[in-house]
Write an enzyme that holds these catalytic residues in place. Structure first.
Site, PDB file in Angstrom:
ATOM      1  CG  ASP A  52       6.225  14.248  47.521  1.00 42.72           C
ATOM      2  OD1 ASP A  52       6.801  14.164  48.365  1.00 42.72           O
ATOM      3  OD2 ASP A  52       5.346  13.174  47.017  1.00 42.72           O
ATOM      4  CB  THR A  53       4.920  17.099  52.925  1.00 42.59           C
ATOM      5  OG1 THR A  53       3.744  16.635  52.477  1.00 42.59           O
ATOM      6  CG2 THR A  53       5.126  18.497  54.282  1.00 42.59           C
ATOM      7  CB  ILE A  54       6.461  22.587  51.455  1.00 47.66           C
ATOM      8  CG1 ILE A  54       5.046  24.012  52.364  1.00 47.66           C
ATOM      9  CG2 ILE A  54       6.498  22.579  50.631  1.00 47.66           C
ATOM     10  CD1 ILE A  54       5.499  24.484  53.210  1.00 47.66           C
TER      11      ILE A  54
ATOM     12  CB  SER B  61       1.255  17.689  52.743  1.00 53.65           C
ATOM     13  OG  SER B  61       1.667  16.880  51.579  1.00 53.65           O
TER      14      SER B  61
END
Length: 579
Positions: free
Chosen positions: A387-389, A406
């Protein structure tokens, strides 16, 4: 292949998109316009500002970035400050236990700089160890998928080149929020709640990332004093405080006690690297990505395959648009599965893969009438030894930062060393346990990476800094944003809000590396017409509905009249703002 839960949407976010889609008519190509502007798809207006802009997946992080620039910091200072804040406020997607990649436009040199901040596998862990344990895939959680976290090193390398304020100043807002608390936002609370039952079995997670064994609820105040202490040590002692000091010793002790292989020596040896972004030209726009071990060049391959087609005349949401996109993705991802890997171990033929000539050759495999059931790579790897920004910032001097960070799957591995306040990434899951493969596990090797920042220039000048987080959706999302803007005439916000396509089921560069034989699945977000869906099924596509796997988008575009334009993902908690 099942669809993995995506970290960039929730029940509420899906409801928001459903409400948006409800305003669309069912007639193919016809959409109900916004009642004020007449624009289709947009959930809100673009953001305009004359001097600076920030777009992140959390409103408080966006404010921290803007305040950093107001106080004299550069876009890089703002990006680091916002990234630190997101590690606290959105631990479902990132943190200092993960990796980081960035592309930076430097207005002084008028060129792009790339940074690969990915960490390597533990030196003490071998492929033989996985075989001894009878594993066919690397587990998604626990000690085995853990690799060295590259984020802190990347912060300091990027700051040394582009920062203006001190690192202590950049980390101060997050340290204060970690000690004093902040309210948890809605989408983040949703995914936190999903992670707690899965990760609470791993030592240190429940003690440091739950409230009495449960996830924090929407609007509830969250504090992380352990992370505040860790960041304070980094602020005072620099990168070596993390990689060579007491923190690294704590990490070493923790993994030795919990069947892990990461050691002090692995931490101390880590260094990221500056790399040159690579590009292709799509209808007059130069699209820039970072070369492998990331997957960015898949977006360039897809764009090259699509460029010969008149997508504008077909129209957004037409069967031709969706079909051509999916078929191009299948071809690019076949190469991705075979050839994207750590360049220290395998020399990916990047120039060949992103060339127009190669696209012309591969494009002959696309039929307008039938969906491909299988797609072989166009280049067979020849292995050599050896999942990550997402957030983006832009400042008054013209510096623009495209940054992605991430912990990989969800909140990461679950491995949470005592008293440090962060979770280690599980990026090592992306290795293949198959001898002879380009991405096969080896000690001291960087795994295939999904996280990719993007940048677009036009006539040698910056045009767009953007990204779309979310696993294999990322290159697909990069392409769709550009198609929406360049081919279909959408503005920056509309391009992100328009319903998305995700093809799932291609051969992956990770896990058992099982080849696609059935054509995979086409996930269509609500908003595509039933006529288009039927036409796709007649071509042999398997079409299904999925709630979440469509990524998370942030973008900043240069305004030709001065200043910047910002846009943010309507499926997440964040915002774009400027001054």
């Amino acid at each position: 292949m099942s669809v993995r839960p995506n970290r960039s949407s929730s029940v509420r976010a899906v409801a928001r998109v459903a409400l948006l889609a409800a305003s669309l008519t069912c007639a193919m190509g016809a959409v109900a316009a916004d009642r004020v502007t007449g624009k289709p798809f947009a959930t809100r207006s673009e953001v305009y500002a004359p001097q600076a802009m920030a777009a992140t997946s959390h409103p408080l992080a966006t404010q921290i970035a803007l305040q950093t620039m107001r106080d004299g910091g550069s876009a890089m200072d703002a990006a680091i400050a916002a990234n630190a804040a997101l590690g606290l406020m959105e631990p479902t997607g990132n943190g200092i236990g993960g990796d980081l990649f960035a592309i930076v436009w430097d207005p002084k040199t008028k060129k792009l700089h790339g940074y690969n901040g990915s960490g390597r596998s533990p030196k003490a862990l071998t492929l033989e160890e996985f075989e001894r344990r009878g594993l066919k895939d690397i587990p998604p959680h626990g000690p085995l998928p853990v690799t060295v976290p590259g984020t802190v090193d990347a912060w300091f390398a990027l700051h040394a080149k582009f920062g203006r304020r001190t690192m202590a100043q950049n980390l101060a807002p997050t340290i204060a929020y970690a000690r004093n608390g902040h309210p948890v936002h809605e989408v983040i609370a949703y995914y936190w709640g999903r992670s707690v039952p899965v990760l609470s079995k791993w030592p240190g997670f429940k003690e440091q990332f739950t409230i009495d064994g449960r996830a924090p609820r929407r609007g509830e105040t969250w504090r992380n004093p352990h992370l505040a202490n860790t960041l304070q040590k980094i602020a005072e002692g620099g990168r070596d405080a993390f990689y060579k000091g007491e923190i690294a010793r704590t990490i070493d002790t923790y993994f030795k006690a919990n069947d892990g292989f990461l050691r002090f020596e692995d931490m101390a040896a880590h260094r990221g690297e500056w790399i040159d972004p690579v590009s292709t030209n799509y209808r007059g726009y130069d699209v820039w990505e970072l070369p492998p071990n990331g997957q960015g060049i898949a977006a360039l391959q897809i764009l090259n395959l699509l460029e010969p087609y008149d997508l504008k005349s077909y129209g957004f949401g037409s069967p031709e648009h969706i079909h051509l996109f999916v078929e191009a993705k299948k071809l690019a991802f076949a190469d991705r599965a075979a050839s994207y890997a750590d360049p220290d171990f395998y020399r990916t033929p990047t120039a060949r893969l992103i060339s127009k000539e190669y696209a012309r050759e591969r494009g002959k495999l696309i039929s307008m009438d039938r969906a491909m059931k299988a797609a072989e790579p166009g280049i067979i790897p020849e292995l050599n030894e050896g999942d990550t920004i997402y957030l983006t910032t832009a400042d008054k001097d013209g510096m623009m930062v495209s940054l992605i960070q991430s912990n990989y799957r969800g909140m990461g591995s679950g491995m949470t060393p005592p008293g440090l306040g962060f979770i280690f990434q599980d990026r090592g899951e992306q290795f293949v346990l198959k001898r002879g493969h380009a991405n096969s596990f080896a000690p001291g090797k960087r795994p295939f990476h999904t996280i990719i920042p993007a940048f677009v220039t036009k006539d040698g000048k910056p045009w767009l800094s953007y990204g779309v987080m979310g696993g294999a959706m990322q290159p697909q999302g990069h392409v769709q944003i550009l198609l929406n803007m360049i081919d279909f005439g959408m503005n920056l916000q509309e391009a992100g809000d328009a319903p998305r396509i995700q093809h799932d089921g291609s051969t992956e560069p990770a896990g058992q590396n099982t080849a696609m034989t059935d054509g995979g699945e086409v996930d269509l977000e609500t908003g595509y017409s039933i006529e288009a869906i039927r036409a796709l099924m007649r071509k042999g596509h398997s079409v299904r509905f999925a709630d979440g796997p469509y990524g998370g988008y942030q973008a900043i575009m240069v305004n030709p009249d001065g200043g910047y334009v910002g846009a943010s993902e309507s499926r997440k908690d964040g915002m774009a703002a400027g001054y």
